[in-house]
Structure formats: structure tokens, C-alpha cells
Write a protein that holds these residues in place. Structure first.
Motif, mmCIF file in Angstrom:
data_model
loop_
_atom_site.group_PDB
_atom_site.id
_atom_site.type_symbol
_atom_site.label_atom_id
_atom_site.label_comp_id
_atom_site.label_asym_id
_atom_site.label_seq_id
_atom_site.Cartn_x
_atom_site.Cartn_y
_atom_site.Cartn_z
ATOM 1 N N MET A 166 24.253 45.405 43.420
ATOM 2 C CA MET A 166 25.015 44.643 42.441
ATOM 3 C C MET A 166 25.586 45.557 41.355
ATOM 4 S SD MET A 166 25.399 41.548 43.271
ATOM 5 C CE MET A 166 26.106 41.067 41.695
ATOM 6 N N ARG A 167 24.808 46.530 40.915
ATOM 7 C CA ARG A 167 25.293 47.471 39.898
ATOM 8 C C ARG A 167 26.498 48.248 40.427
ATOM 9 N NH1 ARG A 167 20.820 49.469 39.031
ATOM 10 N NH2 ARG A 167 20.875 51.286 40.393
ATOM 11 N N THR A 168 26.416 48.681 41.666
ATOM 12 C CA THR A 168 27.533 49.397 42.285
ATOM 13 C C THR A 168 28.754 48.498 42.420
ATOM 14 O OG1 THR A 168 25.996 50.818 43.499
ATOM 15 C CG2 THR A 168 28.245 50.687 44.342
ATOM 16 N N LEU A 169 28.530 47.251 42.783
ATOM 17 C CA LEU A 169 29.630 46.300 42.914
ATOM 18 C C LEU A 169 30.325 46.062 41.581
ATOM 19 C CD1 LEU A 169 31.256 44.280 44.589
ATOM 20 C CD2 LEU A 169 29.431 42.597 44.202
ATOM 21 N N ARG A 181 44.171 46.415 39.436
ATOM 22 C CA ARG A 181 43.997 45.602 40.637
ATOM 23 C C ARG A 181 43.438 44.212 40.316
ATOM 24 N NH1 ARG A 181 41.088 50.304 44.369
ATOM 25 N NH2 ARG A 181 42.951 51.584 44.716
ATOM 26 N N HIS A 182 43.692 43.735 39.119
ATOM 27 C CA HIS A 182 43.076 42.488 38.654
ATOM 28 C C HIS A 182 43.400 41.295 39.560
ATOM 29 C CE1 HIS A 182 46.610 43.748 36.233
ATOM 30 N NE2 HIS A 182 47.094 42.571 36.613
ATOM 31 N N ALA A 183 44.651 41.163 39.995
ATOM 32 C CA ALA A 183 45.027 40.003 40.819
ATOM 33 C C ALA A 183 44.303 40.016 42.156
ATOM 34 C CB ALA A 183 46.538 39.986 41.034
ATOM 35 N N GLY A 184 44.083 41.197 42.700
ATOM 36 C CA GLY A 184 43.471 41.312 44.019
ATOM 37 C C GLY A 184 41.982 41.029 44.055
ATOM 38 N N ILE A 185 41.322 41.009 42.888
ATOM 39 C CA ILE A 185 39.867 40.819 42.885
ATOM 40 C C ILE A 185 39.451 39.467 42.311
ATOM 41 C CG2 ILE A 185 39.385 43.284 42.780
ATOM 42 C CD1 ILE A 185 38.878 43.005 39.812
ATOM 43 N N VAL A 186 40.428 38.615 41.978
ATOM 44 C CA VAL A 186 40.083 37.310 41.398
ATOM 45 C C VAL A 186 39.260 36.481 42.374
ATOM 46 C CG1 VAL A 186 41.033 35.081 40.696
ATOM 47 C CG2 VAL A 186 41.983 37.191 39.754
ATOM 48 N N ALA A 187 39.689 36.408 43.637
ATOM 49 C CA ALA A 187 38.970 35.588 44.613
ATOM 50 C C ALA A 187 37.541 36.094 44.812
ATOM 51 C CB ALA A 187 39.724 35.581 45.938
ATOM 52 N N GLU A 188 37.393 37.412 44.896
ATOM 53 C CA GLU A 188 36.060 37.993 45.051
ATOM 54 C C GLU A 188 35.179 37.652 43.857
ATOM 55 O OE1 GLU A 188 34.003 42.403 45.747
ATOM 56 O OE2 GLU A 188 36.065 42.250 45.012
ATOM 57 N N LEU A 189 35.736 37.763 42.666
ATOM 58 C CA LEU A 189 34.963 37.466 41.462
ATOM 59 C C LEU A 189 34.598 35.983 41.384
ATOM 60 C CD1 LEU A 189 36.704 39.774 38.867
ATOM 61 C CD2 LEU A 189 34.259 39.732 39.365
ATOM 62 N N ARG A 190 35.487 35.118 41.814
ATOM 63 C CA ARG A 190 35.170 33.685 41.821
ATOM 64 C C ARG A 190 33.941 33.410 42.696
ATOM 65 N NH1 ARG A 190 38.485 30.100 39.553
ATOM 66 N NH2 ARG A 190 40.663 30.606 39.107
ATOM 67 N N MET A 191 33.898 34.043 43.857
ATOM 68 C CA MET A 191 32.764 33.841 44.755
ATOM 69 C C MET A 191 31.481 34.405 44.148
ATOM 70 S SD MET A 191 34.279 34.384 48.616
ATOM 71 C CE MET A 191 34.990 35.993 48.304
ATOM 72 N N LEU A 192 31.581 35.563 43.509
ATOM 73 C CA LEU A 192 30.400 36.169 42.898
ATOM 74 C C LEU A 192 29.872 35.321 41.746
ATOM 75 C CD1 LEU A 192 31.524 39.904 42.903
ATOM 76 C CD2 LEU A 192 29.574 38.943 44.156
ATOM 77 N N GLU A 200 26.543 37.298 32.960
ATOM 78 C CA GLU A 200 27.650 37.435 32.012
ATOM 79 C C GLU A 200 28.626 38.543 32.380
ATOM 80 O OE1 GLU A 200 26.613 37.699 27.951
ATOM 81 O OE2 GLU A 200 25.897 35.634 27.834
ATOM 82 N N SER A 201 28.102 39.643 32.928
ATOM 83 C CA SER A 201 28.996 40.753 33.256
ATOM 84 C C SER A 201 30.042 40.334 34.271
ATOM 85 C CB SER A 201 28.188 41.945 33.777
ATOM 86 O OG SER A 201 27.386 41.550 34.877
ATOM 87 N N LEU A 202 29.646 39.556 35.263
ATOM 88 C CA LEU A 202 30.598 39.089 36.272
ATOM 89 C C LEU A 202 31.584 38.091 35.685
ATOM 90 C CD1 LEU A 202 28.231 38.623 39.354
ATOM 91 C CD2 LEU A 202 29.939 40.420 39.021
ATOM 92 N N VAL A 203 31.090 37.196 34.828
ATOM 93 C CA VAL A 203 31.979 36.218 34.192
ATOM 94 C C VAL A 203 33.008 36.936 33.324
ATOM 95 C CG1 VAL A 203 32.118 34.276 32.587
ATOM 96 C CG2 VAL A 203 30.265 34.375 34.284
ATOM 97 N N ALA A 204 32.568 37.960 32.594
ATOM 98 C CA ALA A 204 33.495 38.719 31.753
ATOM 99 C C ALA A 204 34.569 39.395 32.603
ATOM 100 C CB ALA A 204 32.732 39.755 30.934
ATOM 101 N N GLN A 205 34.157 39.953 33.733
ATOM 102 C CA GLN A 205 35.133 40.596 34.611
ATOM 103 C C GLN A 205 36.115 39.576 35.198
ATOM 104 O OE1 GLN A 205 32.389 42.675 37.246
ATOM 105 N NE2 GLN A 205 32.835 44.619 36.238
#
Length: 272
Positions: A166-169, A181-192, A200-205
């Protein structure tokens, strides 16, 4: 020897699997594989198999499991081996050692690539960091030791391995945010975030990725969803850093558009 633990257990000697089908010998091999090149005390192996309820026959039974593993190794070594099975699975100092080079393990390779990626991120080379961290994550083929029964020892090992993953991710996502690359990682972040709704770190990202993609209202909605969850579940508010990020988004702060990571994937000026 080839050792893979970042997914189903795979241990090969000369291209032949030495993984037993029975659960307990498989557990023993997994513990030894995670500590390849180091002596594992017999007491540690017994704890993995029997926990705190170790039977009187444990030492004899453990020796039987070790014998089974050595038979698998001997079969893999063939009729004219350059070394014996006892030289591969060594009895030493009240324990056992699986002899393997550091480069033989996918876990060691993950740790090397992850450390190199983290160092690149620290020095501001986000492109190199993204590549190295992605390469590290690519070594995972599923849940670690997915086909191995888990006792107390392996249970702790798996917690540490998942935390490292998770830290590496999160570092890789931070690197991606830094290079636009913000647009390309939105879907991944939504799933995470759906999987880890209070991290909180994931929500902030996710908030930053949405904000930079032009979806300010969705970014603010993500904050409110986290806040509601924290208040309802734990009776606490989001951290001051996350609240500050929320406030700057409400104010349309121009510094949020700058791809400069600083913790939580948030621009350095945020904490200034």
C-alpha cells in the motif's frame, strides 16, 4: 532457486516445483521462503503450525515435514546433483535455512524496486519514481501466499507485506499526480477509496486528482463522504491537513494546480 510469494506460493529448484500439496508442509516452506538465506528457529516453525497449543510430538512432526520437503528438493535436483537436498534445506543452530540468493525472491526484488522508487520521489524525479514503483507493484500477481494456510507467523508477515504494498502504491500515485496523470488515475483511486474508505491519504489523492481533472464538486463530495464516515464510525473529524486541502479547494487556490507532491499527494505549498 526461484521463489515467488507475491501471489500463489512458487518455489522451484532447477525449474521443478518443490511446493508440497499438503497444507502444513506448505506453511513451513512459505516461512522458510520468506526468510530465505536466514536461519529460522524450529520454535518459529512450530508456532506457525500449532500456535500456542504446541503438542509434545511437535519436534518429531516438524522433522517429518522437513524430510518431506527435502524429498521434493532431491527430486528436483535430479540423479547427479551438484549439491544435496540437505545443502539446500540446511539444519543449522536449532533451526532450518533455505539456501537461496537474494535475487531469487520476488519479495526481495519488490523491496529493491520500491526503495529505489521512493528514493527517486524524495529527490524530485517523479518520472523515474513512477516507473520504478510501477515495476515493483507489477511483481504482485494477487494476494501474497494466496494458496497457503496462514498461522500466527505468516499472518504477521502478510500484514507487513500488505502495508509495504500500500505504501508503494500511494507513492506511485503521488508520482503520477506530480507528472500530470491525474485524469488517468481517478478510476483507480475511486476503487481504492471504496475499499479503504477511512484512509485519508487515498482520499486526499482522489480529491486532488478530481480537482485537477476539473471536477471540483466531486472532490468536495469525496471529502464530505469521508467526514461523514469518520464522524459516524469514530466520532472524529478529518485531519487538519485534509481540512486545509478542502478549504483551499473551496477557495480555488491556484497552487493546487501545481504538480508538486508533499505527503498525501498534496502540493508542498499546502502545508506552508
Amino acid at each position: 532457486m526461484e521463489i515467488k510469494v507475491l501471489g500463489p506460493l512458487l518455489v522451484r529448484e532447477r525449474g521443478t516445483s518443490i511446493v508440497p500439496s499438503a497444507g502444513k508442509p506448505r506453511q513451513i516452506l512459505a516461512v522458510l521462503a520468506l526468510r530465505a538465506g536466514r536461519v529460522v528457529p524450529a520454535a518459529t516453525l512450530m508456532e506457525e503450525i500449532w500456535g500456542q497449543d504446541i503438542p509434545r510430538s511437535a519436534a518429531t512432526t516438524l522433522q517429518t515435514y522437513i524430510l518431506q520437503l527435502r524429498r521434493k528438493i532431491a527430486n528436483a535436483l535430479g540423479e547427479t546433483p551438484s549439491r544435496t537436498s540437505k545443502e539446500v534445506l540446511v539444519t543449522s543452530y536449532g533451526g532450518y535455512l533455505l539456501r537461496a540468493a537474494p535475487d531469487d525472491s520476488d519479495l526481495r526484488e519488490f523491496e529493491r524496486q520500491s526503495a529505489a522508487g521512493g528514493a527517486a520521489l524524495e529527490r524530485g524525479d517523479a518520472h523515474a519514481a513512477a516507473e520504478l514503483l510501477s515495476r515493483a507493484l507489477g511483481l504482485w500477481s494477487g494476494e501474497a501466499l494466496a494458496d497457503v494456510p496462514v498461522g500466527p507467523v505468516l499472518g504477521l508477515d502478510l500484514v507487513g507485506m500488505e502495508e509495504a504494498r500500500m505504501r508503494t502504491l500511494e507513492q506511485r500515485i503521488e508520482a503520477d499526480l506530480s507528472i500530470g496523470r491525474h485524469a488517468g488515475i481517478v478510476a483507480e483511486l475511486r476503487m481504492l477509496v471504496a475499499r479503504f474508505p477511512m484512509q485519508e491519504s487515498l482520499v486526499a489523492q482522489l480529491m486532488l486528482a478530481l480537482y485537477r481533472s476539473g471536477s471540483t464538486w466531486r472532490a468536495l463530495e469525496s471529502f464530505q463522504r469521508l467526514r461523514s464516515t469518520l464522524v459516524e464510525e469514530l466520532g472524529i473529524e478529518p485531519s487538519a491537513r485534509l481540512q486545509e486541502l478542502h478549504g483551499r479547494m473551496l477557495a480555488g487556490c491556484a497552487t493546487l494546480d501545481l504538480p508538486e507532491p508533499a505527503g498525501y499527494g498534496v502540493p508542498a505549498r499546502l502545508s506552508a
